[in-house]
Write a protein that holds these residues in place. Structure first.
Motif, PDB file in Angstrom:
ATOM      1  N   LEU A 209      15.467 -47.668-124.182  1.00 17.14           N
ATOM      2  CA  LEU A 209      15.886 -47.066-122.913  1.00 17.14           C
ATOM      3  C   LEU A 209      17.267 -46.430-123.025  1.00 17.14           C
ATOM      4  O   LEU A 209      17.505 -45.345-122.494  1.00 17.14           O
ATOM      5  CB  LEU A 209      15.886 -48.128-121.811  1.00 17.14           C
ATOM      6  N   GLU A 212      17.033 -43.217-125.235  1.00 16.53           N
ATOM      7  CA  GLU A 212      16.320 -42.143-124.558  1.00 16.53           C
ATOM      8  C   GLU A 212      16.901 -41.823-123.191  1.00 16.53           C
ATOM      9  O   GLU A 212      16.370 -40.986-122.466  1.00 16.53           O
ATOM     10  CB  GLU A 212      14.834 -42.501-124.436  1.00 16.53           C
ATOM     11  N   ASN A 213      17.993 -42.513-122.834  1.00 17.15           N
ATOM     12  CA  ASN A 213      18.701 -42.260-121.564  1.00 17.15           C
ATOM     13  C   ASN A 213      17.759 -42.401-120.365  1.00 17.15           C
ATOM     14  O   ASN A 213      17.675 -41.521-119.500  1.00 17.15           O
ATOM     15  CB  ASN A 213      19.344 -40.865-121.581  1.00 17.15           C
ATOM     16  N   LYS A 214      17.075 -43.554-120.304  1.00 20.89           N
ATOM     17  CA  LYS A 214      16.156 -43.830-119.205  1.00 20.89           C
ATOM     18  C   LYS A 214      16.530 -45.149-118.545  1.00 20.89           C
ATOM     19  O   LYS A 214      17.041 -46.061-119.204  1.00 20.89           O
ATOM     20  CB  LYS A 214      14.717 -43.906-119.719  1.00 20.89           C
ATOM     21  N   ALA A 215      16.261 -45.253-117.260  1.00 25.26           N
ATOM     22  CA  ALA A 215      16.542 -46.486-116.534  1.00 25.26           C
ATOM     23  C   ALA A 215      15.447 -47.519-116.759  1.00 25.26           C
ATOM     24  O   ALA A 215      15.712 -48.720-116.824  1.00 25.26           O
ATOM     25  CB  ALA A 215      16.686 -46.201-115.042  1.00 25.26           C
ATOM     26  N   GLU A 216      14.216 -47.055-116.882  1.00 22.25           N
ATOM     27  CA  GLU A 216      13.088 -47.956-117.108  1.00 22.25           C
ATOM     28  C   GLU A 216      11.916 -47.178-117.674  1.00 22.25           C
ATOM     29  O   GLU A 216      11.881 -45.952-117.652  1.00 22.25           O
ATOM     30  CB  GLU A 216      12.680 -48.645-115.810  1.00 22.25           C
ATOM     31  N   TYR A 217      10.970 -47.931-118.213  1.00 24.51           N
ATOM     32  CA  TYR A 217       9.758 -47.327-118.753  1.00 24.51           C
ATOM     33  C   TYR A 217       8.859 -46.816-117.630  1.00 24.51           C
ATOM     34  O   TYR A 217       8.839 -47.367-116.533  1.00 24.51           O
ATOM     35  CB  TYR A 217       8.944 -48.355-119.534  1.00 24.51           C
ATOM     36  N   GLU A 218       8.073 -45.804-117.943  1.00 24.27           N
ATOM     37  CA  GLU A 218       6.995 -45.358-117.073  1.00 24.27           C
ATOM     38  C   GLU A 218       5.689 -45.442-117.867  1.00 24.27           C
ATOM     39  O   GLU A 218       5.710 -45.530-119.094  1.00 24.27           O
ATOM     40  CB  GLU A 218       7.239 -43.914-116.614  1.00 24.27           C
ATOM     41  N   ASP A 221       5.301 -43.184-120.769  1.00 18.80           N
ATOM     42  CA  ASP A 221       6.050 -43.528-121.979  1.00 18.80           C
ATOM     43  C   ASP A 221       5.195 -44.376-122.906  1.00 18.80           C
ATOM     44  O   ASP A 221       5.201 -44.183-124.131  1.00 18.80           O
ATOM     45  CB  ASP A 221       7.330 -44.289-121.620  1.00 18.80           C
TER      46      ASP A 221
END
Length: 247
Positions: A209, A212-218, A221
């Motif tokens: 995370l 990849e500069n993400k707050a959470e998985y979707e 992903d």
């Protein structure tokens, strides 16, 4: 006799716990009034599942030493005496939890046969493992912590049941190779590769995370990760990845 494992409260499992685990409180107790068709065996099964789910969260948050039967009971919404009815002690809960985790992981690949399509079988195994990293990330981290600590509870299982399981699955893969249905690869190393690459998305969630500069998985992903792993691993085995229709 099994010995308690070292405290995992400062380990990967305790550090990398999902936010929803921390927020989860004791589950609501089931209504005392049940339909007549709700058999005692089903009640027993539901209580067993509830205890293991609560134990998974407690062990992840508190480590083995920091977890108590009372805390597990509170999270499960059951009296402590009920928990002890199903499990004689904390060690037994811990051991059963890992048996459940490994059965869940490997069940789909346990059914493979020499006559199966290797591409379909391997792709299904990979996709199920990636999906379990999405739905049961805490279980994967607990397993990783247990192994990192020297597998104090799992040594016997790894030397017996798991070793036999890997050998049996490797024999089927070798039969596919011998029949010219896939490229010659080391079957055991292939199984190791699938285990490690799919569990990476649970064990190293925070790293992924952050990078990849993400707050959470979707969900997309995980779909992308599964597609990538299926493509790379199957092509490395000389197989064509089966198509997966999506809405």
């Amino acid at each position: 006799m099994m010995k308690p494992s070292p405290d995992a409260s400062g380990s990967l499992a305790a550090v990398a716990v999902d936010r929803d685990v921390e927020a989860a409180g004791p589950s609501r107790k089931a209504s005392a009034k049940r339909p007549s068709k709700y058999r005692p065996s089903r009640i027993r099964e539901k209580n067993h599942e509830c205890i293991l789910a609560a134990a998974e969260q407690e062990f992840a948050l508190q480590g083995f030493q920091g977890t108590t039967i009372q805390k597990i009971a509170e999270r499960a919404g059951l009296p402590k005496s009920n928990v002890l009815y199903y499990f004689s002690n904390k060690q037994r809960i811990y051991h059963t939890l890992f048996e459940d985790i490994m059965q869940r992981w490997n069940n789909v690949f346990s059914e493979i046969k020499p006559e199966d399509d290797p591409a379909e079988a391997l792709a299904k195994f990979i996709r199920v493992k990636v999906e379990l990293s999405r739905t049961h990330p805490i279980a994967s981290r607990l397993f990783a912590t247990e192994i990192i600590q020297g597998a104090p509870f799992l040594k016997d299982h790894l030397r017996t049941n798991m070793r036999d399981w890997v050998r049996d699955r490797a024999q089927v893969i070798q039969q596919w190779i011998d029949a010219g249905r896939m490229t010659a690869v080391d079957p055991v190393q292939l199984i190791f590769l699938i285990w490690s690459s799919t569990q990476h998305y649970a064990d190293f969630q925070m790293q992924i995370l952050m990078v990849e500069n993400k707050a959470e998985y979707e969900q997309r992903d995980f779909d992308h990760a599964a597609d990538f792993l299926v493509g790379v691993i199957l092509r490395g085995c000389g197989l064509v990845p089966p198509s997966v229709p999506r809405a």
